[in-house]
Design a protein around this motif. Structure first.
Motif, mmCIF file in Angstrom:
data_model
loop_
_atom_site.group_PDB
_atom_site.id
_atom_site.type_symbol
_atom_site.label_atom_id
_atom_site.label_comp_id
_atom_site.label_asym_id
_atom_site.label_seq_id
_atom_site.Cartn_x
_atom_site.Cartn_y
_atom_site.Cartn_z
ATOM 1 N N LEU A 1 0.832 -1.215 0.000
ATOM 2 C CA LEU A 1 0.000 0.000 0.000
ATOM 3 C C LEU A 1 0.864 1.261 0.000
ATOM 4 O O LEU A 1 0.462 2.301 -0.523
ATOM 5 N N ALA A 2 2.084 1.141 0.578
ATOM 6 C CA ALA A 2 2.982 2.299 0.613
ATOM 7 C C ALA A 2 3.886 2.344 -0.630
ATOM 8 O O ALA A 2 4.756 3.219 -0.727
ATOM 9 N N GLY A 3 3.724 1.381 -1.544
ATOM 10 C CA GLY A 3 4.548 1.357 -2.760
ATOM 11 C C GLY A 3 5.990 0.964 -2.490
ATOM 12 O O GLY A 3 6.887 1.275 -3.281
ATOM 13 N N LYS A 4 6.208 0.266 -1.349
ATOM 14 C CA LYS A 4 7.580 -0.134 -0.988
ATOM 15 C C LYS A 4 7.861 -1.556 -1.490
ATOM 16 O O LYS A 4 6.916 -2.328 -1.724
ATOM 17 N N PRO A 5 9.156 -1.948 -1.569
ATOM 18 C CA PRO A 5 9.483 -3.309 -2.004
ATOM 19 C C PRO A 5 8.867 -4.363 -1.082
ATOM 20 O O PRO A 5 8.680 -4.130 0.113
ATOM 21 N N LEU A 6 8.549 -5.526 -1.660
ATOM 22 C CA LEU A 6 8.010 -6.665 -0.904
ATOM 23 C C LEU A 6 9.138 -7.691 -0.774
ATOM 24 O O LEU A 6 9.390 -8.457 -1.715
ATOM 25 N N PRO A 7 9.843 -7.686 0.380
ATOM 26 C CA PRO A 7 11.060 -8.501 0.498
ATOM 27 C C PRO A 7 10.766 -9.988 0.716
ATOM 28 O O PRO A 7 10.211 -10.380 1.730
ATOM 29 N N VAL A 8 11.148 -10.800 -0.271
ATOM 30 C CA VAL A 8 10.948 -12.252 -0.169
ATOM 31 C C VAL A 8 12.316 -12.884 0.095
ATOM 32 O O VAL A 8 13.258 -12.687 -0.672
ATOM 33 N N TYR A 9 12.409 -13.632 1.212
ATOM 34 C CA TYR A 9 13.695 -14.220 1.588
ATOM 35 C C TYR A 9 14.063 -15.392 0.665
ATOM 36 O O TYR A 9 13.214 -16.256 0.376
ATOM 37 N N GLY A 10 15.345 -15.431 0.251
ATOM 38 C CA GLY A 10 15.861 -16.569 -0.531
ATOM 39 C C GLY A 10 15.074 -16.758 -1.810
ATOM 40 O O GLY A 10 14.795 -15.801 -2.541
ATOM 41 N N ASP A 11 14.685 -18.035 -2.077
ATOM 42 C CA ASP A 11 13.962 -18.308 -3.327
ATOM 43 C C ASP A 11 12.442 -18.233 -3.162
ATOM 44 O O ASP A 11 11.695 -18.497 -4.117
ATOM 45 N N GLY A 12 11.978 -17.949 -1.941
ATOM 46 C CA GLY A 12 10.533 -17.802 -1.722
ATOM 47 C C GLY A 12 9.769 -19.118 -1.741
ATOM 48 O O GLY A 12 8.539 -19.138 -1.696
#
Ligand code: NAD
Ligand code: DAU
Length: 355
Positions: free
Chosen positions: A211-222
Motif C-alpha cells: 500500500l505504501a509502494g515499498k518493495p516486498l522482500p521475499v527471503y531466498g527463493d521464496g
C-alpha cells in the motif's frame, strides 16, 4: 469464574480476548490480561473493550513472581492461558537474550506461581484448574518436501533461537505436569494471520509495504512452505482444548493449508489489485528477492487430526476466505496501521489511562 491471560495485548492474545468476551459461552467470564506491552503489545487492539468491566488489564512482566502471586490470590482464576512470548524469528537471530528471558524464564516463573496457587486450592477448584500453554509448530524443526506433516509425537528439533526457547518452555510445561501434577494443556499451532498482526511478519508486512509502494522482500527463493491458520480459528481451537482437552496432552493446531511464501505474497498482491488497485500497475511489480534468513526452516506442515478426532475442532476459514478478510481489515483500519508504523500506538496507554 475468571481466566488469567498472558500476552493478551499481542496479535493472537488480543484476538483471543476479544473472541472470548464475545462468545456466548464465556461472555460473562472476565479476563485478567497480564501483558508487559513490549513493542509487540498494543492496547489499541483492545479498544473495543475500553470501559468494559469484564476486561482487567494489568501492565506487567511474566518474570515478576510477586505480581503473578498477587494476581492469582486476588482474582482466583480457574485457568491461565499463556500467550506471552517474544515471537519473531528474525528478532531472535539478532537478539536472542529477550527470548530466553521471557519464553524460558517467564514460563518457568508462571509455572511456579501456578503450582503454588493450584496446590492450595480446594479439591473441586483444583480438579477444574488448567494451565494452557500456547506454543508453535516450529519446535518440530524443518520438513523435507515429502515428509508427513508434524504429529504430536514428532521429535523436537528446533532450529532458531525463537523455536529453541519455545521448545524449552514446552518441556518445562510437560515436566511440571509429570513431576508436580499441574493440570496443563499445550497447543502447537502453525502460522497465524488476520487482524492486529504486527507488520514485521510476512503477511501484514506485504500488505502495508504494498500500500505504501515499498518493495516486498521475499527471503531466498521464496519456496519455503508454511501452514497458515486464520487467527480466529486459533482462538476457537484454544477455547476447545481448554474446555475438553485431556490434561497433560499436546494438540497440534493447523489450517490444512500449506503454501510457499512466494504464493502467499502473490495472493496478497492479487487481492490488493482487486480491492485497492494501484496507479503504478500490479502490486507484484514490487516483489523483491532478498538475502535469506539464516538457518531458514524449509517447510512446516501440521497434522491436526488429533484435535479433530478427540474434540471435533476444524478451522472455519479456508485460506481464500481468511486472507480476503485480512486484506480487507487492513484496508479498513488505516489508523491502526499508521499508529503502528509511526510508533504512536505506544502512547495509547498514557493517553487512555494516564501515567
Ligand atoms: P506477539 O509478539 O504479537 O505478542 C506477544 C505479546 O506478549 C505482546 O503483547 C507482548 O507485549 C507480550 N509480552 C512479551 N514479553 C512479555 C513479558 N515478559 N511479560 C508479559 N508480556 C509479555 O505474539 P503472537 O504472534 O500473538 O504469539 C502469541 C503466542 O503464540 C506466542 O507464545 C507464540 O509463540 C505463539 N504462536 C504464535 C504463532 C504466530 O503465527 N504468530 C503461531 C503459533 C504459536
Ligand atoms: O509457525 C509458527 C510461527 O509462525 C510462530 O511460532 C511465530 O511466532 C511466527 O512469527 C511465525 O514464524 P515465521 O518465521 O514462520 O513467520 P514470519 O512471518 O516471520 O515468516 C513467514 C515466512 O516468510 C518465513 O518463511 C520467512 C518469510 N519471510 C518473512 C518476512 C518477515 C519473507 O520471505 N520475507 C519477510 O520479510
Amino acid at each position: 469464574m475468571t481466566i488469567l491471560v498472558t500476552g493478551g495485548a499481542g496479535f493472537i492474545g488480543s484476538n483471543f480476548v476479544l473472541d472470548w468476551l464475545a462468545s456466548p459461552e464465556y461472555r460473562d467470564e472476565p479476563v485478567i490480561n497480564l501483558d508487559a506491552l513490549t513493542y509487540a503489545g498494543n492496547l489499541e487492539n483492545l479498544k473495543a473493550l475500553q470501559g468494559d468491566a469484564r476486561h482487567i488489564f494489568v501492565k506487567g512482566d511474566i518474570c515478576d513472581r510477586a505480581l503473578i502471586d498477587r494476581l492469582l490470590a486476588e482474582h482466583k482464576p480457574r485457568a491461565i492461558v499463556h500467550f506471552a512470548a517474544e515471537s519473531h524469528v528474525d528478532r531472535s537471530i539478532s537478539g536472542p537474550g529477550a527470548f530466553m528471558k521471557t519464553n524460558v524464564e517467564g514460563t518457568f516463573t508462571l509455572l511456579e506461581a501456578a503450582r503454588a496457587y493450584w496446590s492450595a486450592l480446594a479439591e473441586d477448584a483444583k480438579q477444574a484448574f488448567r494451565f494452557h500453554h500456547v506454543s508453535t509448530d516450529e519446535v518440530y524443526g524443518s520438513l523435507k518436501a515429502d515428509d508427513p506433516p508434524f504429529a504430536e509425537t514428532n521429535p523436537y528439533e528446533p532450529n532458531s533461537p525463537y523455536s529453541a526457547s519455545k521448545a524449552a518452555s514446552d518441556h518445562l510445561v510437560r515436566a511440571w505436569h509429570h513431576t508436580y501434577g499441574l493440570p496443563v494443556l499445550t497447543t502447537n499451532c502453525s502460522n497465524n494471520y488476520g487482524p492486529y498482526h504486527f507488520p514485521e511478519k510476512l503477511i501484514p508486512l506485504m500488505i502495508v509495504n504494498a500500500l505504501a509502494g515499498k518493495p516486498l522482500p521475499v527471503y531466498g527463493d521464496g519456496q519455503q512452505i508454511r501452514d497458515w491458520l486464520y487467527v480466529k480459528d486459533h482462538a476457537s481451537a484454544i477455547r476447545t482444548v481448554l474446555a475438553g482437552g485431556r490434561v497433560g496432552e499436546v494438540y497440534n493446531v493447523g489450517g490444512w493449508n500449506e503454501m510457499a511464501n512466494i504464493d502467499i505474497v502473490k495472493t496478497v498482491c492479487a487481492l490488493l489489485d482487486e480491492l485497492r488497485p494501484s496507479a503504478g500497475g500490479p502490486y507484484a511489480r514490487l516483489i523483491t528477492y532478498v538475502k535469506d534468513r539464516p538457518g531458514h526452516d524449509r517447510r512446516y506442515a501440521i497434522d491436526a487430526r488429533k484435535i479433530e478426532r478427540e474434540l471435533g475442532w476444524r478451522p472455519a476459514e479456508t485460506f481464500a476466505t481468511g486472507i480476503r478478510k485480512t486484506v480487507q481489515w487492513y484496508l479498513d483500519n488505516p489508523e491502526w496501521v499508521s499508529h503502528v508504523q509511526s510508533g504512536s500506538y505506544r502512547d495509547w496507554v498514557s493517553q487512555q489511562y494516564g501515567s
